[in-house]
Design an enzyme around this catalytic site. Structure first.
Site, PDB file in Angstrom:
ATOM      1  CG  ASP A  70      42.897  52.572  48.294  1.00 47.63           C
ATOM      2  OD1 ASP A  70      42.585  53.723  47.940  1.00 47.63           O
ATOM      3  OD2 ASP A  70      42.433  51.545  47.761  1.00 47.63           O
ATOM      4  CG  ASP A  71      44.975  50.299  52.671  1.00 44.25           C
ATOM      5  OD1 ASP A  71      43.777  50.317  52.361  1.00 44.25           O
ATOM      6  OD2 ASP A  71      45.762  49.408  52.298  1.00 44.25           O
ATOM      7  CG  HIS A 111      39.694  52.065  51.780  1.00 44.54           C
ATOM      8  ND1 HIS A 111      39.150  51.521  50.638  1.00 44.54           N
ATOM      9  CD2 HIS A 111      40.832  51.344  52.032  1.00 44.54           C
ATOM     10  CE1 HIS A 111      39.913  50.529  50.211  1.00 44.54           C
ATOM     11  NE2 HIS A 111      40.936  50.393  51.050  1.00 44.54           N
ATOM     12  CG  HIS A 142      41.015  47.119  54.441  1.00 47.72           C
ATOM     13  ND1 HIS A 142      41.346  45.959  53.784  1.00 47.72           N
ATOM     14  CD2 HIS A 142      41.360  48.125  53.615  1.00 47.72           C
ATOM     15  CE1 HIS A 142      41.896  46.258  52.609  1.00 47.72           C
ATOM     16  NE2 HIS A 142      41.904  47.574  52.476  1.00 47.72           N
ATOM     17  CG  HIS A 156      47.770  50.248  48.665  1.00 49.48           C
ATOM     18  ND1 HIS A 156      47.974  49.872  47.354  1.00 49.48           N
ATOM     19  CD2 HIS A 156      46.527  49.803  49.010  1.00 49.48           C
ATOM     20  CE1 HIS A 156      46.896  49.215  46.919  1.00 49.48           C
ATOM     21  NE2 HIS A 156      46.016  49.163  47.895  1.00 49.48           N
TER      22      HIS A 156
END
Length: 204
Positions: free
Chosen positions: A33-34, A84, A88, A172
């Site tokens: 993620d991210d 995603h 965020h 991540h």
């Protein structure tokens, strides 16, 4: 507080989400993620290539705008990408209109029907407003690479203790915890391979 192994009662709150992908082949699914993040994502790709495995990268739209060449490399190397969101936002504390606008902005850039809500927090009303073709991908293994109290050894042990056939594992590739994740990742892969697990990307 977070659960390394997502309890069944938590999954009941979002039955439309995919928490794991059951199978009889000891197949598991690494997700990140991210990103994309310079160096961090690229080193992650190098590790995956070395071990000849595919994964799924849940990218932020704003990061893809900044680093399109890394995003392209993820796709070119045969990995799956998912949305995603753009920036965020946390669904639980964001008004629906703003949240959906952010999600759709990310979707326009990333062009995937896979979606992982930031923090895993999304209201039922927001779920109902998503495109019907959207697959909400959550997880059943959260090693905690984001936690300052977890060192590399703890991230590894959390993963190995919780992973089982069909598990979706979330790590991540961001600038905050990416270096710690990169130290843990080769050991996680090696140990799971020793247990005869195989790795796949999540299909769109």
């Amino acid at each position: 507080m977070y659960f390394v192994k997502t309890p069944k009662i938590a999954r009941a709150f979002n039955k439309k989400a995919i928490w794991n992908i059951p199978n009889n082949d000891k197949e598991i699914f690494l997700t990140f993620d991210d990103g994309p993040t310079p160096l961090i994502t690229e080193h992650t790709l190098d590790i995956l290539k070395k071990h000849k495995i595919k994964a799924t990268f849940f990218c932020l739209g704003k990061q893809v705008e900044k680093h399109p060449e890394i995003f392209k490399k993820i796709i070119d190397e045969g990995h799956t990408v998912g949305n995603h969101s753009y920036s965020h936002l946390k669904g639980w504390t964001t008004k629906n209109e703003q949240y959906l606008e952010d999600v759709r902005k990310g979707e326009t850039i990333i062009k995937s029907n896979l979606f992982r809500p930031p923090y895993g927090k999304i209201k039922r009303s927001q779920v109902n407003l998503l495109n019907p073709q959207t697959k909400i991908i959550l997880w059943d293994v959260l090693p905690g690479d984001f936690s300052p109290s977890n060192n590399v050894e703890k991230i590894i042990s959390n993963t190995l203790e919780a992973a089982e056939s069909g598990s979706i594992i979330v790590l991540h590739d961001n600038a905050i915890c990416g270096n710690k994740m990169l130290q843990a990742l080769p050991f996680i892969i090696d140990k799971l391979k020793e247990k005869k697990y195989t790795f796949s990307a999540i299909a769109e």
